[in-house]
Design a protein around this motif. Structure first.
Motif, PDB file in Angstrom:
ATOM      1  N   SER A  36      12.116 -34.092  82.901  1.00  0.00           N
ATOM      2  CA  SER A  36      11.815 -32.818  83.559  1.00  0.00           C
ATOM      3  C   SER A  36      10.399 -32.357  83.233  1.00  0.00           C
ATOM      4  N   MET A  37      10.014 -32.525  81.966  1.00  0.00           N
ATOM      5  CA  MET A  37       8.684 -32.085  81.536  1.00  0.00           C
ATOM      6  C   MET A  37       7.594 -32.901  82.218  1.00  0.00           C
ATOM      7  N   VAL A  38       7.801 -34.220  82.356  1.00  0.00           N
ATOM      8  CA  VAL A  38       6.791 -35.061  83.014  1.00  0.00           C
ATOM      9  C   VAL A  38       6.633 -34.654  84.483  1.00  0.00           C
ATOM     10  N   ALA A  39       7.778 -34.480  85.169  1.00  0.00           N
ATOM     11  CA  ALA A  39       7.719 -34.075  86.577  1.00  0.00           C
ATOM     12  C   ALA A  39       7.050 -32.702  86.723  1.00  0.00           C
ATOM     13  N   PHE A  40       7.407 -31.777  85.853  1.00  0.00           N
ATOM     14  CA  PHE A  40       6.872 -30.422  85.913  1.00  0.00           C
ATOM     15  C   PHE A  40       5.373 -30.420  85.613  1.00  0.00           C
ATOM     16  N   HIS A  41       4.972 -31.186  84.610  1.00  0.00           N
ATOM     17  CA  HIS A  41       3.552 -31.263  84.260  1.00  0.00           C
ATOM     18  C   HIS A  41       2.756 -31.877  85.402  1.00  0.00           C
ATOM     19  N   TYR A  56       3.238 -37.271  94.776  1.00  0.00           N
ATOM     20  CA  TYR A  56       4.580 -37.107  95.335  1.00  0.00           C
ATOM     21  C   TYR A  56       5.543 -38.111  94.698  1.00  0.00           C
ATOM     22  N   ILE A  57       5.097 -39.354  94.601  1.00  0.00           N
ATOM     23  CA  ILE A  57       5.951 -40.413  94.072  1.00  0.00           C
ATOM     24  C   ILE A  57       6.277 -40.158  92.600  1.00  0.00           C
ATOM     25  N   VAL A  58       5.256 -39.852  91.793  1.00  0.00           N
ATOM     26  CA  VAL A  58       5.464 -39.623  90.356  1.00  0.00           C
ATOM     27  C   VAL A  58       6.408 -38.452  90.125  1.00  0.00           C
ATOM     28  N   ILE A  59       6.158 -37.352  90.827  1.00  0.00           N
ATOM     29  CA  ILE A  59       6.984 -36.151  90.642  1.00  0.00           C
ATOM     30  C   ILE A  59       8.444 -36.434  90.973  1.00  0.00           C
ATOM     31  N   LEU A  60       8.677 -37.076  92.113  1.00  0.00           N
ATOM     32  CA  LEU A  60      10.054 -37.323  92.532  1.00  0.00           C
ATOM     33  C   LEU A  60      10.737 -38.393  91.686  1.00  0.00           C
ATOM     34  N   LEU A  61       9.996 -39.399  91.240  1.00  0.00           N
ATOM     35  CA  LEU A  61      10.590 -40.432  90.394  1.00  0.00           C
ATOM     36  C   LEU A  61      11.144 -39.833  89.107  1.00  0.00           C
ATOM     37  N   ALA A  63      11.686 -36.552  88.466  1.00  0.00           N
ATOM     38  CA  ALA A  63      12.688 -35.518  88.747  1.00  0.00           C
ATOM     39  C   ALA A  63      14.036 -36.154  89.058  1.00  0.00           C
ATOM     40  N   THR A  64      14.025 -37.248  89.820  1.00  0.00           N
ATOM     41  CA  THR A  64      15.270 -37.955  90.130  1.00  0.00           C
ATOM     42  C   THR A  64      15.842 -38.607  88.887  1.00  0.00           C
ATOM     43  N   ALA A  65      14.962 -39.135  88.026  1.00  0.00           N
ATOM     44  CA  ALA A  65      15.425 -39.719  86.759  1.00  0.00           C
ATOM     45  C   ALA A  65      16.144 -38.674  85.916  1.00  0.00           C
ATOM     46  N   ALA A  66      15.629 -37.442  85.927  1.00  0.00           N
ATOM     47  CA  ALA A  66      16.290 -36.362  85.180  1.00  0.00           C
ATOM     48  C   ALA A  66      17.675 -36.078  85.745  1.00  0.00           C
ATOM     49  N   ALA A  67      17.782 -36.044  87.072  1.00  0.00           N
ATOM     50  CA  ALA A  67      19.062 -35.721  87.717  1.00  0.00           C
ATOM     51  C   ALA A  67      20.102 -36.807  87.514  1.00  0.00           C
ATOM     52  N   ILE A  68      19.684 -38.078  87.556  1.00  0.00           N
ATOM     53  CA  ILE A  68      20.647 -39.164  87.390  1.00  0.00           C
ATOM     54  C   ILE A  68      21.067 -39.301  85.936  1.00  0.00           C
ATOM     55  N   THR A  69      20.217 -38.826  85.014  1.00  0.00           N
ATOM     56  CA  THR A  69      20.569 -38.890  83.588  1.00  0.00           C
ATOM     57  C   THR A  69      21.662 -37.898  83.250  1.00  0.00           C
ATOM     58  N   LYS A  70      21.562 -36.695  83.801  1.00  0.00           N
ATOM     59  CA  LYS A  70      22.576 -35.660  83.566  1.00  0.00           C
ATOM     60  C   LYS A  70      22.454 -34.616  84.669  1.00  0.00           C
ATOM     61  N   GLN A  71      23.571 -33.969  85.008  1.00  0.00           N
ATOM     62  CA  GLN A  71      23.552 -32.994  86.101  1.00  0.00           C
ATOM     63  C   GLN A  71      22.551 -31.878  85.881  1.00  0.00           C
ATOM     64  N   ALA A  72      22.241 -31.555  84.614  1.00  0.00           N
ATOM     65  CA  ALA A  72      21.262 -30.500  84.331  1.00  0.00           C
ATOM     66  C   ALA A  72      19.903 -30.828  84.931  1.00  0.00           C
ATOM     67  N   PHE A  79      13.854 -28.071  92.389  1.00  0.00           N
ATOM     68  CA  PHE A  79      12.558 -27.378  92.340  1.00  0.00           C
ATOM     69  C   PHE A  79      11.453 -28.273  92.886  1.00  0.00           C
ATOM     70  N   SER A  80      11.459 -29.546  92.507  1.00  0.00           N
ATOM     71  CA  SER A  80      10.421 -30.473  92.952  1.00  0.00           C
ATOM     72  C   SER A  80      10.488 -30.700  94.451  1.00  0.00           C
ATOM     73  N   VAL A  81      11.689 -30.877  94.989  1.00  0.00           N
ATOM     74  CA  VAL A  81      11.841 -31.101  96.433  1.00  0.00           C
ATOM     75  C   VAL A  81      11.348 -29.893  97.215  1.00  0.00           C
ATOM     76  N   ILE A  82      11.739 -28.689  96.763  1.00  0.00           N
ATOM     77  CA  ILE A  82      11.286 -27.464  97.442  1.00  0.00           C
ATOM     78  C   ILE A  82       9.772 -27.350  97.369  1.00  0.00           C
ATOM     79  N   TRP A  83       9.192 -27.670  96.203  1.00  0.00           N
ATOM     80  CA  TRP A  83       7.736 -27.584  96.036  1.00  0.00           C
ATOM     81  C   TRP A  83       7.031 -28.570  96.958  1.00  0.00           C
ATOM     82  N   LEU A  84       7.549 -29.804  97.030  1.00  0.00           N
ATOM     83  CA  LEU A  84       6.919 -30.815  97.875  1.00  0.00           C
ATOM     84  C   LEU A  84       7.003 -30.443  99.350  1.00  0.00           C
ATOM     85  N   ILE A  85       8.156 -29.948  99.777  1.00  0.00           N
ATOM     86  CA  ILE A  85       8.298 -29.504 101.169  1.00  0.00           C
ATOM     87  C   ILE A  85       7.329 -28.363 101.473  1.00  0.00           C
ATOM     88  N   TRP A  86       7.215 -27.442 100.533  1.00  0.00           N
ATOM     89  CA  TRP A  86       6.291 -26.311 100.692  1.00  0.00           C
ATOM     90  C   TRP A  86       4.848 -26.794 100.825  1.00  0.00           C
TER      91      TRP A  86
END
Length: 409
Positions: A36-41, A56-61, A63-72, A79-86
């Protein structure tokens, strides 16, 4: 830069104060926080006018790694998807249709490929092969506590005084006065803490994913306070009294070697790393397995492992101790965790449901029970357990940390 140095201090302090036992444990919460910290940074450091395809690729990679690791990790992914769409919408005038389509398709591919496990589970739930535990995690586990009480309970259950945590929360509110930090404080820092407090505060581990966001927002809030309190004058006074601390030393410039030599060195470094990883792979794997064995109640796990090593365990265990279902050596080959898998029949660990008599679930291939006080001392069940233990049909192997390990003879 203060706002990029302070987060390191704040995140380290939060981790050491509230989550020290989890840093080298078998839990994945710090892995989620790292991704999460890497994607956010990456989001914070990207060019707002044109983040670039690689960003785009780094952020989503991550962020997705965080989601697949745990639901948190879904917090940073959403947040990343909304930011990228924006960003795509905001920069639509400078993006050609081809570039916009490429970015959207790449993002969709990364997310769908990374979250395939969730898709499989949703299909299993829809087909009746599994069930959702969301109601239990959102509602039942809190035992009818109000939303405010859940938040208070979460603060009380932190491993150290909540004062530092609350101070950082207050500092984060000051970051709302800075345009550069307002959007992510409102977009992810405060929502992640509120979501934890209202729904997932039953376990202090669940707050770890919010630490990077809280650290960043608190650093911006601190910078704002320093500016409005004009503490820069204190800095000038300090420099005047101790001038040698302010001397700027010459930076040593090193000219890069030719590209081919640099490439060769990198190649050799990767090759050496590969050999080292291969040499120590067994050791690393063994260390991780040993860490996984401490998940849950360590002393209880040790006793179960000791019994299994000495006597063996053949057959299923009826249990409401969920952690044993994922301990190394007990997982079974089934993908299911709840209800039943190769090694266990899973009981509910919440008294919000009507308790099922564990004895009635015993079958020919059942080894025994690992049940909590909630089941063992429940009056109708307690009488039956005591009667069968006295008659020799059951043997109480041990009791530890509110759990009872019972063998069927």
């Amino acid at each position: 830069n203060t706002v990029f140095i302070l987060p390191i201090f704040f995140f380290s302090a939060l981790s050491l104060l509230y989550s020290l036992p989890y840093i080298d444990s078998g839990y994945v919460d710090f892995a989620v926080a790292f991704f999460s910290m890497v994607a956010f940074h990456a989001i914070l450091r990207s060019n707002p006018d044109e983040p670039g395809y690689s960003n785009y690729i780094v952020i989503l990679l991550f962020a997705t790694a965080a989601a697949i690791t745990k639901q948190a990790g879904f917090i940073i992914l959403v947040f990343s998807v909304i930011w990228l769409i924006w960003r795509i919408i905001k920069n639509r005038k400078t993006l050609t249709p081809g570039k916009a389509t490429a970015k959207i398709l790449s993002c969709m591919f990364i997310v769908l490929l990374g979250l395939y496990w969730y898709i499989i589970k949703l299909v299993d739930i829809a087909m009746g092969r599994d069930f959702s535990s969301l109601k239990f995690l959102f509602v039942d586990i809190h035992h009818d506590a109000s939303l405010i009480q859940r938040f208070v309970n979460g603060l009380e259950n932190l491993r150290a005084s909540p004062v530092f945590f609350l101070v950082l929360m207050v500092l984060s509110l000051f970051s709302l006065f800075i345009r550069r930090s307002r959007w992510f404080t409102l977009g992810i820092t405060l929502p992640s803490i509120i979501i934890w407090g209202l729904f997932f505060s039953y376990d202090d581990r669940n707050i770890i994913v919010s630490f990077p966001f809280l650290a960043y927002s608190a650093s911006y809030g601190t910078a704002y306070l320093l500016r409005i309190l004009k503490l820069d004058k204190l800095k000038e006074y300090f420099v005047s009294k101790f001038p040698r601390f302010s001397i700027r030393r010459k930076v040593v410039k090193i000219r890069l070697w030719p590209g081919r030599v640099l490439f060769l060195l990198v190649f050799l470094a990767i090759l050496a790393s590969t050999f080292l990883v291969g040499a120590y792979r067994g050791t690393i794997k063994h260390q991780q397995i040993e860490k996984q064995k401490t998940i849950g109640i360590m002393e209880l796990n040790k006793q179960v492992y000791a019994y299994k090593e000495k006597n063996g365990i053949k057959g299923k265990i009826i249990t409401d101790y969920y952690w044993i279902t994922v301990l190394p050596g007990f997982e079974g080959s089934s993908l299911k965790i709840f209800l039943e898998n190769d090694n266990f029949v899973i009981l509910s660990n919440s008294d919000s449901y009507e308790l099922v008599d564990p004895i009635t679930l015993a079958e020919e291939n059942t080894f025994g029970f690992l049940i909590s006080d909630m089941y063992y001392y429940h009056p109708p069940f307690k009488i039956e357990f005591d009667s069968r233990i006295r008659s020799g049909e059951l043997t109480l192997i041990f009791s530890n940390s509110g759990y009872h390990f019972i063998r069927i003879d």
